[in-house]
Design a protein around this motif. Structure first.
Motif, PDB file in Angstrom:
ATOM      1  N   PRO A 148       0.821  -1.221   0.000  1.00 15.37           N
ATOM      2  CA  PRO A 148       0.000   0.000   0.000  1.00 15.37           C
ATOM      3  C   PRO A 148       0.851   1.266   0.000  1.00 15.37           C
ATOM      4  O   PRO A 148       1.920   1.309   0.598  1.00 15.37           O
ATOM      5  N   MET A 149       0.345   2.291  -0.689  1.00 16.34           N
ATOM      6  CA  MET A 149       1.036   3.585  -0.701  1.00 16.34           C
ATOM      7  C   MET A 149       0.376   4.563   0.252  1.00 16.34           C
ATOM      8  O   MET A 149       1.028   5.468   0.745  1.00 16.34           O
ATOM      9  N   GLU A 150      -0.895   4.387   0.504  1.00 19.92           N
ATOM     10  CA  GLU A 150      -1.638   5.359   1.304  1.00 19.92           C
ATOM     11  C   GLU A 150      -1.461   5.175   2.807  1.00 19.92           C
ATOM     12  O   GLU A 150      -1.833   6.047   3.574  1.00 19.92           O
ATOM     13  N   SER A 151      -0.888   4.045   3.212  1.00 15.21           N
ATOM     14  CA  SER A 151      -0.644   3.802   4.628  1.00 15.21           C
ATOM     15  C   SER A 151       0.687   3.076   4.795  1.00 15.21           C
ATOM     16  O   SER A 151       1.236   2.559   3.824  1.00 15.21           O
ATOM     17  N   THR A 152       1.181   3.047   6.020  1.00 11.27           N
ATOM     18  CA  THR A 152       2.442   2.363   6.279  1.00 11.27           C
ATOM     19  C   THR A 152       2.283   0.866   6.026  1.00 11.27           C
ATOM     20  O   THR A 152       1.411   0.231   6.613  1.00 11.27           O
ATOM     21  N   PRO A 153       3.092   0.300   5.123  1.00  7.68           N
ATOM     22  CA  PRO A 153       2.993  -1.128   4.831  1.00  7.68           C
ATOM     23  C   PRO A 153       3.351  -1.975   6.046  1.00  7.68           C
ATOM     24  O   PRO A 153       4.216  -1.611   6.852  1.00  7.68           O
ATOM     25  N   SER A 154       2.694  -3.098   6.157  1.00  4.28           N
ATOM     26  CA  SER A 154       2.980  -4.038   7.245  1.00  4.28           C
ATOM     27  C   SER A 154       4.175  -4.907   6.870  1.00  4.28           C
ATOM     28  O   SER A 154       4.630  -4.922   5.719  1.00  4.28           O
ATOM     29  N   HIS A 155       4.630  -5.657   7.846  1.00  7.04           N
ATOM     30  CA  HIS A 155       5.718  -6.614   7.600  1.00  7.04           C
ATOM     31  C   HIS A 155       5.286  -7.619   6.530  1.00  7.04           C
ATOM     32  O   HIS A 155       6.067  -7.957   5.634  1.00  7.04           O
ATOM     33  N   ALA A 156       4.056  -8.071   6.595  1.00 10.46           N
ATOM     34  CA  ALA A 156       3.542  -9.042   5.616  1.00 10.46           C
ATOM     35  C   ALA A 156       3.526  -8.441   4.209  1.00 10.46           C
ATOM     36  O   ALA A 156       3.822  -9.141   3.227  1.00 10.46           O
ATOM     37  N   ASP A 157       3.179  -7.165   4.103  1.00  7.95           N
ATOM     38  CA  ASP A 157       3.193  -6.499   2.796  1.00  7.95           C
ATOM     39  C   ASP A 157       4.592  -6.538   2.183  1.00  7.95           C
ATOM     40  O   ASP A 157       4.761  -6.858   1.005  1.00  7.95           O
ATOM     41  N   TRP A 158       5.590  -6.204   3.009  1.00 10.83           N
ATOM     42  CA  TRP A 158       6.969  -6.203   2.504  1.00 10.83           C
ATOM     43  C   TRP A 158       7.465  -7.611   2.210  1.00 10.83           C
ATOM     44  O   TRP A 158       8.265  -7.811   1.290  1.00 10.83           O
ATOM     45  N   GLN A 159       7.001  -8.595   2.958  1.00  7.13           N
ATOM     46  CA  GLN A 159       7.395  -9.982   2.691  1.00  7.13           C
ATOM     47  C   GLN A 159       6.880 -10.434   1.326  1.00  7.13           C
ATOM     48  O   GLN A 159       7.595 -11.096   0.570  1.00  7.13           O
ATOM     49  N   ARG A 160       5.631 -10.089   0.997  1.00  5.71           N
ATOM     50  CA  ARG A 160       5.088 -10.430  -0.318  1.00  5.71           C
ATOM     51  C   ARG A 160       5.895  -9.762  -1.425  1.00  5.71           C
ATOM     52  O   ARG A 160       6.238 -10.387  -2.436  1.00  5.71           O
ATOM     53  N   ALA A 161       6.218  -8.498  -1.229  1.00 12.18           N
ATOM     54  CA  ALA A 161       7.023  -7.776  -2.225  1.00 12.18           C
ATOM     55  C   ALA A 161       8.399  -8.424  -2.360  1.00 12.18           C
ATOM     56  O   ALA A 161       8.915  -8.580  -3.477  1.00 12.18           O
ATOM     57  N   SER A 162       8.964  -8.822  -1.246  1.00 12.48           N
ATOM     58  CA  SER A 162      10.282  -9.451  -1.247  1.00 12.48           C
ATOM     59  C   SER A 162      10.268 -10.760  -2.033  1.00 12.48           C
ATOM     60  O   SER A 162      11.180 -11.038  -2.817  1.00 12.48           O
ATOM     61  N   ARG A 163       9.233 -11.553  -1.848  1.00 12.87           N
ATOM     62  CA  ARG A 163       9.137 -12.825  -2.584  1.00 12.87           C
ATOM     63  C   ARG A 163       9.015 -12.573  -4.088  1.00 12.87           C
ATOM     64  O   ARG A 163       9.639 -13.269  -4.892  1.00 12.87           O
ATOM     65  N   ARG A 164       8.224 -11.586  -4.462  1.00 16.32           N
ATOM     66  CA  ARG A 164       8.090 -11.247  -5.880  1.00 16.32           C
ATOM     67  C   ARG A 164       9.426 -10.815  -6.460  1.00 16.32           C
ATOM     68  O   ARG A 164       9.823 -11.233  -7.543  1.00 16.32           O
TER      69      ARG A 164
END
Length: 147
Positions: free
Chosen positions: A65-81
């Protein structure tokens, strides 16, 4: 943001235009970047140093998400991609390195070295560029997809 990250203001505007980062406008029409954009801008800088296209970065950030602070899970998904993209690039570089040991840039365009492998430039009929290297890359991509 520019001072903190070392990224030029013009680049930040460009990243915003591409949808990689977001800002809010003040009453005086100045851009203000939320604190959580620091990580995004830093990762974009790293990607650029690695020679990654911004389209790959955008794909990796897809669900962050750009409109709010990303969670750890958000960054983990991005990291896997991103890891998947980096692995694909690494395999492509290794294939190129392997091919280069036999013939520098062999696309069967060398009239002397490749006369036996590409008599009368027969590969020209299949398209421009290094045809044999492209075939190897496509074969390996197909094999990876089957696994």
């Amino acid at each position: 943001m520019s001072r903190r990250t070392g990224v030029a203001a013009s680049a930040l505007r460009y990243y915003e235009e591409l949808g990689l980062v977001g800002s809010v406008r003040t009453g005086g029409n100045q851009r203000r970047y939320p604190r959580h954009m620091l990580r995004r801008v830093s990762l974009i800088s790293v990607a650029k140093r690695l020679g990654m296209p911004l389209s790959d970065v955008k794909d990796a950030f897809g669900e962050v998400p750009m409109e709010s602070t990303p969670s750890h899970a958000d960054w983990q998904r991005a990291s896997r991609r991103w890891k998947k993209t980096l692995e694909e690039r690494r395999r492509a570089i290794e294939r190129l390195e392997h091919e280069l040991t036999g013939c520098i840039g062999c696309g069967c365009l060398s009239l002397k070295a490749c006369a036996l492998l590409n008599p009368d430039d027969a590969l020209a009929a299949t398209g421009a560029g290094p045809r044999r290297l492209q075939d190897v890359a496509e074969d390996e991509e197909f094999a990876d997809d089957e696994q």
